[in-house]
Design a protein around this motif. Structure first.
Motif, PDB file in Angstrom:
ATOM      1  N   UNK A  82       0.792  -1.216   0.000  1.00  0.00           N
ATOM      2  CA  UNK A  82       0.000   0.000   0.000  1.00  0.00           C
ATOM      3  C   UNK A  82       0.834   1.280   0.000  1.00  0.00           C
ATOM      4  N   UNK A  83       2.069   1.221   0.474  1.00  0.00           N
ATOM      5  CA  UNK A  83       2.896   2.428   0.562  1.00  0.00           C
ATOM      6  C   UNK A  83       4.152   2.350  -0.288  1.00  0.00           C
ATOM      7  N   UNK A  84       4.612   1.161  -0.595  1.00  0.00           N
ATOM      8  CA  UNK A  84       5.811   1.012  -1.402  1.00  0.00           C
ATOM      9  C   UNK A  84       6.867   0.160  -0.713  1.00  0.00           C
ATOM     10  N   UNK A  85       7.888  -0.256  -1.461  1.00  0.00           N
ATOM     11  CA  UNK A  85       8.901  -1.166  -0.909  1.00  0.00           C
ATOM     12  C   UNK A  85       9.672  -0.600   0.282  1.00  0.00           C
ATOM     13  N   UNK A 364      -0.468   2.149  10.475  1.00  0.00           N
ATOM     14  CA  UNK A 364      -1.529   3.155  10.472  1.00  0.00           C
ATOM     15  C   UNK A 364      -1.600   3.893   9.146  1.00  0.00           C
ATOM     16  N   UNK A 365      -0.448   4.248   8.601  1.00  0.00           N
ATOM     17  CA  UNK A 365      -0.435   4.946   7.321  1.00  0.00           C
ATOM     18  C   UNK A 365      -0.953   4.053   6.196  1.00  0.00           C
ATOM     19  N   UNK A 366      -0.609   2.765   6.241  1.00  0.00           N
ATOM     20  CA  UNK A 366      -1.103   1.837   5.225  1.00  0.00           C
ATOM     21  C   UNK A 366      -2.612   1.661   5.337  1.00  0.00           C
ATOM     22  N   UNK A 367      -3.114   1.507   6.569  1.00  0.00           N
ATOM     23  CA  UNK A 367      -4.559   1.334   6.763  1.00  0.00           C
ATOM     24  C   UNK A 367      -5.327   2.583   6.337  1.00  0.00           C
ATOM     25  N   UNK A 368      -4.722   3.756   6.490  1.00  0.00           N
ATOM     26  CA  UNK A 368      -5.373   5.013   6.106  1.00  0.00           C
ATOM     27  C   UNK A 368      -5.689   5.044   4.617  1.00  0.00           C
ATOM     28  N   UNK A 369      -4.879   4.351   3.801  1.00  0.00           N
ATOM     29  CA  UNK A 369      -5.082   4.379   2.352  1.00  0.00           C
ATOM     30  C   UNK A 369      -6.184   3.425   1.884  1.00  0.00           C
ATOM     31  N   UNK A 370      -6.652   2.532   2.756  1.00  0.00           N
ATOM     32  CA  UNK A 370      -7.652   1.546   2.340  1.00  0.00           C
ATOM     33  C   UNK A 370      -9.013   2.204   2.123  1.00  0.00           C
ATOM     34  N   UNK A 371      -9.726   1.691   1.142  1.00  0.00           N
ATOM     35  CA  UNK A 371     -11.034   2.250   0.792  1.00  0.00           C
ATOM     36  C   UNK A 371     -12.048   1.132   0.566  1.00  0.00           C
ATOM     37  N   UNK A 372     -13.304   1.527   0.351  1.00  0.00           N
ATOM     38  CA  UNK A 372     -14.356   0.581  -0.032  1.00  0.00           C
ATOM     39  C   UNK A 372     -14.595  -0.495   0.998  1.00  0.00           C
ATOM     40  N   UNK A 373     -14.737  -1.719   0.520  1.00  0.00           N
ATOM     41  CA  UNK A 373     -15.057  -2.840   1.414  1.00  0.00           C
ATOM     42  C   UNK A 373     -13.885  -3.231   2.308  1.00  0.00           C
ATOM     43  N   UNK A 374     -12.675  -2.754   1.981  1.00  0.00           N
ATOM     44  CA  UNK A 374     -11.524  -3.056   2.833  1.00  0.00           C
ATOM     45  C   UNK A 374     -11.542  -2.239   4.122  1.00  0.00           C
ATOM     46  N   UNK A 375     -12.309  -1.167   4.153  1.00  0.00           N
ATOM     47  CA  UNK A 375     -12.317  -0.278   5.322  1.00  0.00           C
ATOM     48  C   UNK A 375     -13.304  -0.786   6.367  1.00  0.00           C
ATOM     49  N   UNK A 376     -12.817  -0.968   7.603  1.00  0.00           N
ATOM     50  CA  UNK A 376     -13.632  -1.443   8.712  1.00  0.00           C
ATOM     51  C   UNK A 376     -13.768  -0.398   9.821  1.00  0.00           C
TER      52      UNK A 376
END
Length: 430
Positions: A82-85, A364-376
């Protein structure tokens, strides 16, 4: 990575909860309150609440990510995807190096309680070898041993708390001095001391990450992992709150700060003299439980990093019979034994806290980028968790911050050299 064999999904919700609890009910129960009391006095209770709140924010991020990406490696893999290598690598590097140091510290804590004087290091090394052998035989063996250890530790803690409260007599040392909240009570050491205690106590809560690192071995991961993370965190927070109050009432903040074994000291001050060996056994087993979970978690994160060529590829091997990353676990065992033989581990808690807080910053930064059905969970929890991680890192002891920064600098240099070497090899073959 496509040609690398995967792991088997053998763990249910209860197995995952037990592994998480085994990680959080480790030496932190018996050791983390001392440096927290030195930093904040009675204010460690506020620090504990802050640490639990930060852990909750981070746990929701880990749960949301693990439900979407149920694979080994935890935040290392989430960061990469989600953020890069680079963010993924730094999270994985901080986890592997910091938790390898923690593994050595857990082994030495076990030996401090279980070994005769002068035999601490050999006993610690033997404990590492034994638990690596258990992990080598498969994740179900790991979960079975963790269940035995966790139950025994919880019984020992219950006996210790009962012994302390029974022996308080006229009320113990007192949770708060008569000067009250703003005098020499909860706020006597100021907010900096409270936040420093929160950073140190966060070390005790960080074990739920082990559940996420085992994501490739959990049945029905979208349901099991989030439930197991939050259940284990809630149980651990309740236990730590009970212990913190008990220790402060029995010994007072100065008494907690002045002993390396506050729970044993609190029990010894009471009338249940027979309970002192119970605390000693509980501390030894708690350290073993934390070490067992650390070996499993670090081994799988190492395997995930090797799959992506961020560590030597041979570490990604999975045993054909036992379905474990056997080379990664054996390499970890060797590294921990070497550290035990040569290192002074007194700073391991703060050093590990630095690496783990940055690990959760990436989560936290990776989870912040999640959208749609991935967001809980709402995004403000991820923002709060990320900000809190940065704040707690800034309040850690200076020597721990410097050691942590040096650790990440070495890791960044290693990755640059490795990637250039791999690029040259690929170009030569092409």
């Amino acid at each position: 990575m496509s040609g690398t064999p995967g792991l088997s999904r053998r763990l249910g919700t209860m197995d995952a909860v037990v592994i998480g609890l085994g990680s959080m009910m480790g030496a932190g129960v018996f050791a983390a309150f001392t440096p927290a009391a030195q930093a904040a006095g009675s204010g460690l209770l506020i620090g504990l609440a802050v640490a639990a709140g930060v852990a909750y924010c981070n746990a929701t991020s880990s749960a949301q990510l693990a439900a979407t990406y149920p694979t080994s490696g935890g935040t290392y893999m989430y960061g990469r995807k989600l953020l890069g290598p680079w963010p993924g690598f730094l999270a994985g590097w901080g986890f592997v190096i910091g938790k390898t140091a923690s593994s050595a510290a857990m082994a030495m804590t076990f030996a401090a309680y279980a070994a005769p004087p002068g035999w601490e290091r050999p006993v610690a090394m033997a404990a590492v070898a034994l638990l690596v052998a258990v992990n080598y035989r498969g994740i179900t063996r790991t979960a079975a041993l963790a269940r035995i250890i966790v139950v025994t530790v919880l019984v020992a803690l219950a006996i210790a708390v009962a012994a302390v409260w029974t022996g308080l007599g006229e009320g113990g040392a007192g949770l708060l001095p008569s000067e009250g909240l703003a005098g020499s009570g909860l706020l006597a050491h100021g907010w900096y001391g409270i936040l420093q205690s929160a950073g140190l106590l966060f070390f005790a809560f960080a074990g739920y990450a082990r559940i996420a690192t085992l994501g490739e071995e959990v049945r029905d991961p979208r349901r099991t992992i989030p439930r197991a993370i939050l259940i284990s965190l809630a149980i651990a927070a309740a236990i730590y709150a009970c212990l913190g109050i008990t220790l402060l009432v029995a010994l007072g903040p100065d008494g907690v700060a002045g002993t390396s074994a506050p729970l044993a000291a609190a029990v010894a001050a009471g009338s249940w003299g027979w309970a002192a060996p119970v605390v000693q056994v509980g501390a030894a087993l708690a350290s073993l439980g934390a070490l067992l979970a650390l070996i499993a978690g670090v081994g799988r994160t190492t395997m995930a990093m090797a799959r992506e060529d961020d560590l030597p590829r041979w570490l990604s091997a999975v045993h054909p019979k036992f379905q474990v990353p056997h080379r990664a676990e054996l390499a970890l065992g060797v590294a921990v034994v070497v550290i035990i033989a040569v290192a002074d581990l007194r700073g391991a808690i703060a050093f590990s806290s630095f690496g783990v807080l940055l690990y959760y910053l990436v989560a936290n930064l990776a989870a912040f980028t999640q959208t749609g059905t991935d967001r809980r969970y709402p995004r403000f929890l991820q923002l709060l968790g990320a900000g809190a991680c940065v704040l707690l890192v800034a309040t850690l002891p200076v020597q721990a911050v410097m050691a942590g920064l040096a650790m990440f600098a070495v890791g960044a240099l290693y990755r640059v050299i490795r990637q250039r070497t791999l690029h040259r090899h690929r170009t030569a073959r092409g």
